[in-house]
Motif scaffolding. Structure first.
Motif, PDB file in Angstrom:
ATOM      1  N   LEU A 291      30.735  39.380 -44.419  1.00 61.25           N
ATOM      2  CA  LEU A 291      29.748  38.484 -43.830  1.00 61.25           C
ATOM      3  C   LEU A 291      28.849  39.224 -42.858  1.00 61.25           C
ATOM      4  N   TYR A 292      29.433  40.103 -42.075  1.00 60.29           N
ATOM      5  CA  TYR A 292      28.659  40.831 -41.069  1.00 60.29           C
ATOM      6  C   TYR A 292      27.881  41.989 -41.694  1.00 60.29           C
ATOM      7  N   GLY A 293      28.290  42.415 -42.877  1.00 58.64           N
ATOM      8  CA  GLY A 293      27.566  43.468 -43.580  1.00 58.64           C
ATOM      9  C   GLY A 293      26.543  42.940 -44.558  1.00 58.64           C
ATOM     10  N   ASN A 294      26.303  41.650 -44.546  1.00 56.69           N
ATOM     11  CA  ASN A 294      25.321  41.029 -45.432  1.00 56.69           C
ATOM     12  C   ASN A 294      23.902  41.393 -44.990  1.00 56.69           C
ATOM     13  N   LYS A 295      23.028  41.647 -45.943  1.00 59.06           N
ATOM     14  CA  LYS A 295      21.651  42.018 -45.586  1.00 59.06           C
ATOM     15  C   LYS A 295      20.954  40.911 -44.796  1.00 59.06           C
ATOM     16  N   GLY A 296      21.379  39.668 -45.037  1.00 62.45           N
ATOM     17  CA  GLY A 296      20.773  38.563 -44.313  1.00 62.45           C
ATOM     18  C   GLY A 296      21.061  38.595 -42.827  1.00 62.45           C
ATOM     19  N   THR A 297      22.211  39.129 -42.447  1.00 62.44           N
ATOM     20  CA  THR A 297      22.510  39.183 -41.015  1.00 62.44           C
ATOM     21  C   THR A 297      21.616  40.193 -40.300  1.00 62.44           C
ATOM     22  N   LEU A 298      21.211  41.264 -40.998  1.00 60.78           N
ATOM     23  CA  LEU A 298      20.236  42.181 -40.385  1.00 60.78           C
ATOM     24  C   LEU A 298      18.902  41.483 -40.169  1.00 60.78           C
ATOM     25  N   ALA A 299      18.534  40.599 -41.108  1.00 55.38           N
ATOM     26  CA  ALA A 299      17.297  39.841 -40.924  1.00 55.38           C
ATOM     27  C   ALA A 299      17.389  38.945 -39.695  1.00 55.38           C
ATOM     28  N   MET A 300      18.569  38.393 -39.438  1.00 57.40           N
ATOM     29  CA  MET A 300      18.747  37.571 -38.231  1.00 57.40           C
ATOM     30  C   MET A 300      18.552  38.401 -36.970  1.00 57.40           C
ATOM     31  N   LEU A 301      19.074  39.633 -36.964  1.00 55.93           N
ATOM     32  CA  LEU A 301      18.884  40.501 -35.799  1.00 55.93           C
ATOM     33  C   LEU A 301      17.428  40.897 -35.632  1.00 55.93           C
ATOM     34  N   SER A 302      16.729  41.072 -36.749  1.00 51.77           N
ATOM     35  CA  SER A 302      15.356  41.556 -36.712  1.00 51.77           C
ATOM     36  C   SER A 302      14.354  40.462 -36.365  1.00 51.77           C
ATOM     37  N   ASP A 303      14.697  39.212 -36.641  1.00 51.50           N
ATOM     38  CA  ASP A 303      13.726  38.128 -36.566  1.00 51.50           C
ATOM     39  C   ASP A 303      13.213  37.911 -35.141  1.00 51.50           C
ATOM     40  N   GLU A 304      11.892  37.875 -35.008  1.00 52.54           N
ATOM     41  CA  GLU A 304      11.224  37.669 -33.724  1.00 52.54           C
ATOM     42  C   GLU A 304      11.687  36.381 -33.036  1.00 52.54           C
ATOM     43  N   GLU A 305      12.021  35.377 -33.826  1.00 49.96           N
ATOM     44  CA  GLU A 305      12.352  34.068 -33.262  1.00 49.96           C
ATOM     45  C   GLU A 305      13.704  34.059 -32.545  1.00 49.96           C
ATOM     46  N   HIS A 306      14.523  35.103 -32.739  1.00 49.09           N
ATOM     47  CA  HIS A 306      15.859  35.112 -32.153  1.00 49.09           C
ATOM     48  C   HIS A 306      16.006  36.108 -31.009  1.00 49.09           C
ATOM     49  N   ARG A 307      14.889  36.636 -30.510  1.00 50.19           N
ATOM     50  CA  ARG A 307      14.992  37.703 -29.519  1.00 50.19           C
ATOM     51  C   ARG A 307      15.588  37.216 -28.191  1.00 50.19           C
ATOM     52  N   ASP A 308      15.533  35.914 -27.941  1.00 49.85           N
ATOM     53  CA  ASP A 308      16.105  35.418 -26.697  1.00 49.85           C
ATOM     54  C   ASP A 308      17.635  35.460 -26.680  1.00 49.85           C
ATOM     55  N   ARG A 309      18.245  35.811 -27.814  1.00 47.26           N
ATOM     56  CA  ARG A 309      19.706  35.923 -27.875  1.00 47.26           C
ATOM     57  C   ARG A 309      20.217  37.240 -27.271  1.00 47.26           C
ATOM     58  N   TYR A 310      19.327  38.206 -27.063  1.00 49.89           N
ATOM     59  CA  TYR A 310      19.764  39.564 -26.744  1.00 49.89           C
ATOM     60  C   TYR A 310      19.214  40.008 -25.408  1.00 49.89           C
ATOM     61  N   ASP A 311      19.969  40.915 -24.737  1.00 43.88           N
ATOM     62  CA  ASP A 311      19.484  41.442 -23.466  1.00 43.88           C
ATOM     63  C   ASP A 311      18.547  42.630 -23.710  1.00 43.88           C
ATOM     64  N   ALA A 312      18.034  43.194 -22.630  1.00 49.54           N
ATOM     65  CA  ALA A 312      17.009  44.240 -22.756  1.00 49.54           C
ATOM     66  C   ALA A 312      17.529  45.470 -23.483  1.00 49.54           C
ATOM     67  N   ALA A 313      18.761  45.884 -23.183  1.00 42.50           N
ATOM     68  CA  ALA A 313      19.313  47.075 -23.836  1.00 42.50           C
ATOM     69  C   ALA A 313      19.536  46.819 -25.322  1.00 42.50           C
ATOM     70  N   GLU A 314      20.002  45.623 -25.657  1.00 39.32           N
ATOM     71  CA  GLU A 314      20.213  45.290 -27.066  1.00 39.32           C
ATOM     72  C   GLU A 314      18.889  45.242 -27.822  1.00 39.32           C
ATOM     73  N   LEU A 315      17.867  44.660 -27.202  1.00 41.86           N
ATOM     74  CA  LEU A 315      16.552  44.615 -27.849  1.00 41.86           C
ATOM     75  C   LEU A 315      15.988  46.012 -28.040  1.00 41.86           C
ATOM     76  N   ALA A 316      16.183  46.895 -27.066  1.00 40.55           N
ATOM     77  CA  ALA A 316      15.687  48.264 -27.203  1.00 40.55           C
ATOM     78  C   ALA A 316      16.359  48.958 -28.382  1.00 40.55           C
ATOM     79  N   CYS A 317      17.651  48.730 -28.544  1.00 38.02           N
ATOM     80  CA  CYS A 317      18.374  49.313 -29.682  1.00 38.02           C
ATOM     81  C   CYS A 317      17.828  48.777 -30.989  1.00 38.02           C
ATOM     82  N   LEU A 318      17.672  47.453 -31.095  1.00 42.39           N
ATOM     83  CA  LEU A 318      17.166  46.850 -32.339  1.00 42.39           C
ATOM     84  C   LEU A 318      15.769  47.372 -32.660  1.00 42.39           C
ATOM     85  N   ASP A 319      14.921  47.469 -31.646  1.00 44.57           N
ATOM     86  CA  ASP A 319      13.561  47.964 -31.876  1.00 44.57           C
ATOM     87  C   ASP A 319      13.575  49.421 -32.325  1.00 44.57           C
ATOM     88  N   ARG A 320      14.546  50.160 -31.870  1.00 46.88           N
ATOM     89  CA  ARG A 320      14.629  51.587 -32.187  1.00 46.88           C
ATOM     90  C   ARG A 320      15.116  51.802 -33.625  1.00 46.88           C
TER      91      ARG A 320
END
Length: 463
Positions: A291-320
């Protein structure tokens, strides 16, 4: 089209350039791949498709990358809590799993534990590594990774280079076994070797059985008695899983949730899950790992609409590390964060997008926009709308220097398969890796299926 590293940008692989210069300066005799070609284990896995040299990871870039991958892994594992009220079932439905698959995954998630284990598939675009997929499962392959390293070290020029630069490699299978021991500690017997069955479905085992038998034999190097079999070969006298008269302590799972839509396979799985629930059998890894290795879960991490779920360090990692990835839905945010009609966006950016099904593995069903004509691309994206598919922004791999086997150097484009394991007091979580190389930067996916050749990874030394 040819992609090369700008002369004004320091090359990613300083070690790769240094190794090529050593070969050019000193000359070399013999075949770098000779030992690999003589290995029955490696030929079974890769035939004769080996690179003439290894890939190299500098120490500091590896530390940064492993840290990012552990961050991404933690975010994926936290998705039920961050976005679905703690419900594994709701996350399974959101990524497109059928109700029967979601029920099995939810059931499995209630047993045992789940520690970090996965393979990140990455391209390096010249500025950094980008995560294309994160395969989180026990069915990762890679148990021959260290065999490739050892075979390549039989080539004296490489052995001398590795020694001079104090380079290392990790034994991926050893990390897998240690993770299995930790996850299934309650089922590991004291005073004797555990009996571990490496198991796939009946249909899959007919194809991959020879390789899984090699896998089971290699477990002996780690004090494990391995058996390779299919789901149909397991019986349950007195509720204990048994294969060929031997009671099994742990099942090392190679079947995937996508295999369990078959009613026969699902029926064969039922007594196995019951034995796990009763505590008499360990399952490595739990079904919810997929479930956690599903390609759809990466889309959830990437989606602009969910950025309020993550702190600054987590967002920096995702953006990187994450390329823009979105579910195929009528409306989505583009790479700039603006709401757009996704089909129109896909038409206008065809050559920068790749369409992927979320529920398949091994590159199956992937369509690279730059490899098809506009009519087919539009049809494929339209057909995928509201289904279990994602669109991902194309990552253009930068060229890496490799020996060409004839005394020179050639440029190849790499798909890195880097393994993640649990961190410990002396473990940073890096569990080894391998690369697939192609001379064609425009190939849809650099994979064995598209003609790539395979090589090993050494790390350390030059950062």
């Amino acid at each position: 089209m040819t992609t090369t590293t700008s002369p004004h940008t320091p090359p990613r692989s300083r070690l790769g350039h240094a190794y090529g210069e050593q070969l050019a300066r000193n000359g070399s005799a013999g075949r770098p791949t000779a030992a690999a070609l003589e290995s029955a284990t490696l030929r079974l896995a890769y035939q004769d498709r080996f690179l003439d040299g290894p890939a190299f990871l500098g120490g500091s870039e590896l530390r940064t990358l492993v840290g990012d991958l552990h961050t991404v892994y933690g975010l994926l594992r936290s998705l039920p809590e961050r976005g679905f009220g703690g419900s594994v079932t709701a996350l399974a439905a959101a990524v497109g799993l059928e109700p029967s698959q979601a029920a099995l995954i939810t059931r499995s998630a209630r047993t045992g534990s789940l520690l970090p284990l996965g393979r990140a598939d990455l391209y390096h675009d010249g500025s950094g590594f980008k995560l294309l997929e994160f395969n989180i499962t026990s069915a990762l392959g890679g148990f021959e990774n260290a065999d490739i390293n050892r075979a390549m070290l039989a080539y004296p020029p490489l052995d001398a280079f590795v020694t001079r630069h104090r380079l290392r490699y990790e034994d991926t299978l050893g990390h897998m076994v240690r993770t299995m021991y930790a996850e299934c500690a309650a089922n590991i017997p004291a005073g004797r070797a555990p009996v571990v069955a490496v198991v796939d479905t009946v249909e899959n085992f007919a194809v991959v059985g020879p390789r899984l038998r090699v896998f089971a034999e290699k477990l002996a190097d780690f004090g494990v008695e391995g058996i390779a079999c299919d789901l149909g070969e397991i019986t349950y006298p007195n509720g204990r899983a048994t294969v060929a008269g031997r009671t099994v302590d742990v099942v090392f799972r190679y079947f995937l949730p996508e295999d369990l839509t078959d009613p026969v396979a699902a029926a064969q799985l039922e007594p196995l899950l019951t034995a796990v629930e009763r505590g008499g059998l360990g399952l490595f890894s739990r079904l919810d790992a997929e479930l956690y290795g599903n390609k759809g879960t990466l889309a959830m991490l990437s989606d602009e609409e969910h950025r309020d779920r993550y702190d600054a360090a987590e967002l920096a990692c995702l953006d990187r590390i994450l390329p823009w990835t979105r579910y195929v839905r009528p409306r989505a945010t583009d790479p700039g964060g603006s709401r757009v009609d996704l089909l129109s966006h896909a038409r206008g950016h065809q050559h920068e997008l790749i369409l992927k099904p979320t529920l398949l593995h091994g590159g199956n069903g992937i369509i690279a926009g730059w490899t098809v004509d506009p009519a087919e691309w539009e049809s494929r994206v339209a057909s995928a709308m509201d289904g279990p598919f994602v669109l991902q922004r194309r990552v253009r791999p930068t060229a890496e220097p490799f020996p060409d086997g004839a005394g020179g150097v050639r440029e190849l484009f790499l798909n890195w398969g880097l393994y993640l394991g649990a961190r410990g007091t002396e473990e940073d979580g890096y569990a080894g890796g391998f690369v697939r190389g192609s001379a064609d930067p425009a190939v849809g996916v650099v994979s064995m299926g598209s003609g790539a050749t395979v090589g090993c990874v050494f790390h350390g030394g030059d950062s």
